[in-house]
Design a protein around this motif. Sequence first.
Motif: not given
Length: 458
Positions: A10-15, A18, A339-340
Motif C-alpha cells: 500500500p505504501t508503494t502504491r500511494r507513492t 502521489h 521500495a520493494e
Amino acid sequence: MTTPHEELLPTTRRTLLHRIATAQAEGRTPSLVAAVARDGEVVWSGARSMVDGHAPDENVQYRIGSITKTFTAVLVMRLRDEGLLDLRDPLEKHLPGTGAGEATIAELLAHTGGLAAETPGEWWERTPGSTRPELTDVLGEQPFRHPVGRRFHYSNPGYTLLGSLVEAVRGASWEDVLRREVLEPLGLNRTSAQPQAPHAGGWAVHPWADVMMPEPVEDLGLMAPAGQLWSTTADLARFACFLAKGDERVLGAESVREMRTPSAPSQPESWDRSYGLGLDLLRWEGLSLAGHTGSLPGFLAGLWVSEQEGVAAVALANCTSGPLVATLAADLVKIVAEAEPRIPEPWRPLPEVDEKVLELAGPWYWGTQVLALRLSADGGVELGPLSGAGRQARFRSNGDGTWTGLDGYYAGELLRPVRRTDGSVSHLDLGSFVFTRKPYDEGAPVPGGVAPEGWHGF
C-alpha cells in the motif's frame, strides 16, 4: 517480504499515485495515465483527471509518437533473424534508389546514418501524410547532414526508410506486417495505427493561462513507422516486458538484448544516455534503463524497463508540452525498485555439467591481471574480473568446445581452450590474447616469451 506477482505494498502504491498526481497537476495536462509491471505482469496502474468526462484507465488509447520506432525496429530485427537481411547491409541492397542507400540498416536503427532529423517542407507532425506521397518528399534533395556512421543524430526520416524496407521485403504494408507479426502474437489488442475508442484527444495548453485548444490529429502517411501508433498503458507495459525478456513468437531473448546494447555514441546532451537498435538507453540514478519516449502535437509518452530489477513503467499524457513523462516513467521504476527490491531467484545447482567445461572454471591470468571464468546456467560461460571494473563478457557455446562472445569487449570474438597432447589445458586463446593459469606461465606460448630468470625482487 514480497514475492514476484504479489501486489505492491500500500505504501508503494500511494507513492506511485502521489508521483503521477504531482506530475499531472504541475505539468497542467488534461489527463495522465501510468502503469507499472514487475516480472512480466502489470502490478499497478493509475490515472488523473478526465477524458471525455470520465477518468481514464489502462485501456484508453493515447498517441505514443516515437515509441512507434521501437516497434519498427522489432520488425527489422525479425527480418535479420530470418536471414532475409544483414544489419551490415547498405539500405541500397534491399531498397534501391532512395538517395540515402549508403547508410547501413544498423546505422539507420541506431540513428548514426547521418540523415537529417526532420523532413524538408512543412512541419510533418501537423500536416497530412498525403502531402508526402514519395520517399523523395521525406528525404529531400540533400538527405544527409553528417558523414555516415560518424555520430548519433536522431532521424525521423531514417525510420521512414526502415518502414519502407519492411514493406519491400515483406511485400505488405508496414501496418499489416506490424499487426500480424508483433501486435497479435503479443496480445497488444489496443495498439493500432488509427485511434480506436475509447481514446484521448490531444490538447495544447496555453503556457501562461489555464486554457487549452485541440491539436490536429494527422495520419502521417510514409512517416507512420516513425510515430503513428496509438496505444494504452496496459499494452505498453506488456510490450516493455517483452523488450526485457523477449518472446520466441516475435524475437528471442538474445535479439532483444542486442537491441538494448549501445550501438551509438553517448548522446551529446548527456553522457549517461546512448542508443541501441531502436531503443533509448539511460543511466538513471543507479538504474540501467532501456525504452523510448514519444511526442506528437497533443501527446507525450514515456516507456522504460529495468531488466535487472524486473520493473517496467509507462506514462502517457494528452498535451503538447508540460509534464516530463520520460522522467516520470523513470521515477516510477525507481520507486518500485527502491521500495520493494527484487527477490533473487533461489540458487540451485546445475542439473549436469560437462567435465571438460568444468575444468576451465576458475581464475585465469591475462599477463598479471586475474579474471575468473564461471559457468552459467544456460550452458555458456562468463569471463570477467574478480572485482571492480574491467573487461567482461558472456559467451555462447558453439557446440565444438569453443564459445563466441555475446557482449562487452569480446562480443563476437572466439574463446578457444588450447590443449596439450595429453589433453590438459595449456591456455585460453581469446581474440589473440593468451590467458594462463598463473601469471606469465612459462609453459604457455605467451607472446614475447617469458623472462628466463623468472620472478625476483630488487
